[in-house]
Design a protein around this motif. Structure first.
Motif, PDB file in Angstrom:
ATOM      1  N   ARG A   3      42.341 -18.244  18.056  1.00  0.00           N
ATOM      2  CA  ARG A   3      42.614 -18.244  19.488  1.00  0.00           C
ATOM      3  C   ARG A   3      41.435 -17.649  20.258  1.00  0.00           C
ATOM      4  N   ALA A   5      40.382 -16.381  23.826  1.00  0.00           N
ATOM      5  CA  ALA A   5      41.063 -15.946  25.052  1.00  0.00           C
ATOM      6  C   ALA A   5      40.023 -15.513  26.080  1.00  0.00           C
ATOM      7  N   GLY A   6      39.744 -16.388  27.016  1.00  0.00           N
ATOM      8  CA  GLY A   6      38.812 -16.080  28.115  1.00  0.00           C
ATOM      9  C   GLY A   6      37.436 -15.663  27.643  1.00  0.00           C
ATOM     10  N   GLY A  40      34.627 -18.324  30.092  1.00  0.00           N
ATOM     11  CA  GLY A  40      36.091 -18.236  30.083  1.00  0.00           C
ATOM     12  C   GLY A  40      36.787 -19.261  29.196  1.00  0.00           C
ATOM     13  N   ASP A  42      39.275 -20.808  26.795  1.00  0.00           N
ATOM     14  CA  ASP A  42      40.624 -20.586  26.249  1.00  0.00           C
ATOM     15  C   ASP A  42      40.939 -21.755  25.337  1.00  0.00           C
ATOM     16  N   GLU A  44      43.090 -22.861  21.437  1.00  0.00           N
ATOM     17  CA  GLU A  44      43.857 -22.437  20.269  1.00  0.00           C
ATOM     18  C   GLU A  44      43.774 -23.525  19.201  1.00  0.00           C
ATOM     19  N   GLY A  77      36.163 -11.360  26.997  1.00  0.00           N
ATOM     20  CA  GLY A  77      37.183 -12.114  26.285  1.00  0.00           C
ATOM     21  C   GLY A  77      37.207 -11.761  24.811  1.00  0.00           C
TER      22      GLY A  77
END
Lengths: 321, 276
Positions: A3, A5-6, A40, A42, A44, A77
């Motif tokens: 993952r 994240a940002g 940034g 994001d 998954e 992040g």
């Protein structure tokens, strides 16, 4: 599971200074006009899934992968591997990941088997079973008989194969592959393709970056498009099928104005000799077929002509193919 | 094989490291042969004084070359791997950046200690062969510690340069400049300062020379030797107020030794944690 994240990465204009958090206060010596390498992100990647990372040169694909495997630090992040932060919990996170870099770089003076065993030491593996495992890995990737050769004498393709062996050393549950197929011969490409599919079946989360879009298209369950450091879209195979550029190609035995009028009532339709081309990606092909039959037409051929990934990508970033 | 043992062996197998130790031992042998040929017929020295001079000459030769050992081992163990990207194949493993740099630094320390110990052992054998006497153990131990600090300090500087510069060429080029400045230019500078501030016979001149030696890691073995030999230059120069009056004392030597062994490395460690 992986993952992002940002995740942002900004290389400082003044390389003598540490990179600055883009959201943080300005510091002396930092230039504000520098474009971030990653902005940034994001994303998954689930277990048992292959996600293809697509983008132009300098889009941020390699930067994203380097951050995820812990060789580069994010400016902001975080990346978690099976729930462990790659910076804060490096040992736990790295114990389940494997990485094949675009240009593998190993200690040139080391023998292939020695080096694999050296890497194995970091995973707490040692002794005769580890040696056997390393030999079998070298065999799997096609380097049988080269165990004692120095890695520096390997060709680029052989280094890539060795990198694959090194990546598989700890039986990773998460795999990062940066331009995996570059430098591989057809045999290596086939091996890699089969390996990826087999690892996916075993529940491995795989992030695959490549410029060979046909490979990405064939192998990936989802495709993430990165442009100028930003994730601009993530799309599944099903969504790609129904992308605006997809068309329905229909051939009937006696094409006439009636068939054309019906198809135009469904969506924009053009004729291509005896074939109708319906540019309506959301339409249900079975329903079109049924309606044509109901109107007395015999449908000889009906298939979806999907926009290829390359065309889709360029349309997405607003550039002509 | 254990990763740490592998790193130590890699330093010891390095051709550059072996070459430096071989060259240093060879030069020591030549210098010792010349010394014996010149000094013996003159009957200039007693046995003890002879041995002190031998240690001094050998110490100066070793102190000149040991920075190359430190540079070579620091470069081949860490700096080159970092600059070429080879280190990334290790960084992806379940190991922290701190552990990688610390493990490689310790490998350099252990490999340097082994290399210097072997070289000094050979030196002792050469001394027995040429003069008939083994060298005083205390002086050899002092020389060993001084040379180890010197080697490790230069290796630490290489670790630091690896985080400030990107290419192997730039790192090695800078290391050569640092070596020339510290090992050669600095030597002439401190001679000049010593003479300018009242010569080497006054406390004022000597304390300034010693001060400059502390600032220079390649001067550290000479300071340790001065301490164990009871005077500068093989005990030939005795400061009027004793060695303590010019700053050669156990606390100063310990602090300087720790500083040069640890500070360049700690800076590199900090950069390794905070920068790519």
């Amino acid at each position: 599971m992986l993952r992002f994240a940002g995740v942002s990465k900004r290389y400082p204009a003044n390389r003598w200074l540490p990179a600055r958090d883009p959201g943080g206060p300005a510091a002396w010596g930092h230039r504000e006009d520098q474009r971030p390498a990653l902005d940034g992100l994001d994303l998954e990647v689930r277990n048992g899934e292959i996600v293809g990372l697509v983008g132009l040169n300098g889009a941020g694909k390699t930067t994203a992968i380097r951050i995820a495997v812990g060789v580069s630090l994010p400016t902001r992040g975080s990346v978690s591997v099976d729930g462990h932060d790659i910076v804060e919990e490096k040992i736990e996170a790295a114990s389940t990941l494997g990485w094949v870099p675009e240009f593998p770089n190993f200690e040139p003076q080391a023998g292939a088997l020695d080096l694999l065993q050296y890497f194995a030491g970091y995973h707490g593996m040692a002794g005769a079973p580890t040696r056997e495992w390393c030999i079998s890995l070298l065999k799997q990737v096609g380097l049988e008989g080269r165990e004692r050769d120095r890695v520096g004498t390997f060709s680029q393709g052989m280094k890539k194969r060795f990198a694959m062996a090194a990546a598989l050393l700890n039986r990773p549950k998460n795999l990062f592959l940066d331009e995996l197929l570059n430098g591989l011969d057809p045999q290596g490409i086939r091996f890699s393709r089969n390996l990826l599919l087999s690892l996916r079946q075993q529940g491995c989360a795989i992030l695959l970056s490549s410029h060979i879009l046909t490979e990405i298209e064939q192998l990936s369950d989802r495709i993430a498009f990165v442009h100028q450091g930003k994730l601009i879209k993530t799309i599944s195979h099903e969504e790609l099928e129904k992308a605006p550029g997809s068309r329905l190609r229909i051939r009937v035995t006696s094409p006439d104005q009636g068939a054309l009028e019906y198809l135009r009532s469904v969506g924009p339709t053009e004729t291509d000799g005896p074939t109708f081309v319906l540019a309506a990606p959301q339409v249900d092909p079975a329903e079109v077929n049924a309606q044509l039959v109901r109107r007395g037409y015999r449908v000889v051929d009906l298939h979806t002509e999907r926009e290829d990934l390359e065309a889709y990508f360029f349309r997405l970033i607003g550039e002509d193919t | 094989m254990n990763s740490f043992v592998y790193d130590v062996l890699r330093v010891l197998r390095n051709r550059g490291v072996l070459l430096v130790m071989l060259l240093t031992t060879l030069l020591s042998f030549v210098a010792l042969t010349i010394f014996v040929a010149v000094a013996r017929p003159l009957s200039a020295f007693q046995v003890n004084a002879d041995q002190t001079i031998v240690v001094l000459i050998m110490g100066m030769i070793y102190a000149f070359f040991v920075p190359i050992l430190g540079i070579q081992s620091g470069y081949s163990t860490y700096a080159r791997d970092r600059a070429t990207g080879v280190l990334e194949s290790v960084m992806v493993r379940p190991v922290t950046r701190e552990r990688i740099i610390l493990s490689r630094y310790l490998a350099v320390v252990i490999a340097s200690a082994l290399a210097i110990a072997v070289a000094l052992g050979l030196l002792d054998l050469i001394s027995v062969f040429e003069t008939g006497y083994a060298l005083p153990t205390l002086q050899l131990v002092g020389l060993f510690l001084g040379l180890l600090v010197e080697s490790v300090a230069f290796a630490g500087l290489l670790f630091l340069l690896a985080h400030l510069l990107r290419s192997p060429g730039a790192i090695m080029g800078s290391a050569v400049v640092v070596f020339v400045l510290i090992d050669i230019v600095w030597f002439f500078l401190l001679l000049f300062v010593g003479v300018f501030f009242g010569g080497l016979s006054t406390t004022s001149g000597l304390s300034r020379v010693v001060g400059l030696e502390y600032v220079d890691p390649s001067g550290f073995p000479l300071l340790v030797m001065a301490f164990v030999q009871g005077g500068l230059f093989g005990g030939l120069i005795q400061p009027p107020g004793g060695l303590g009056s010019i700053g050669i004392s156990v606390p100063f030597l310990v602090v300087a030794g720790l500083f040069w062994s640890i500070v360049p490395f700690l800076l590199a460690l900090w950069l390794a944690r905070t920068r790519d």
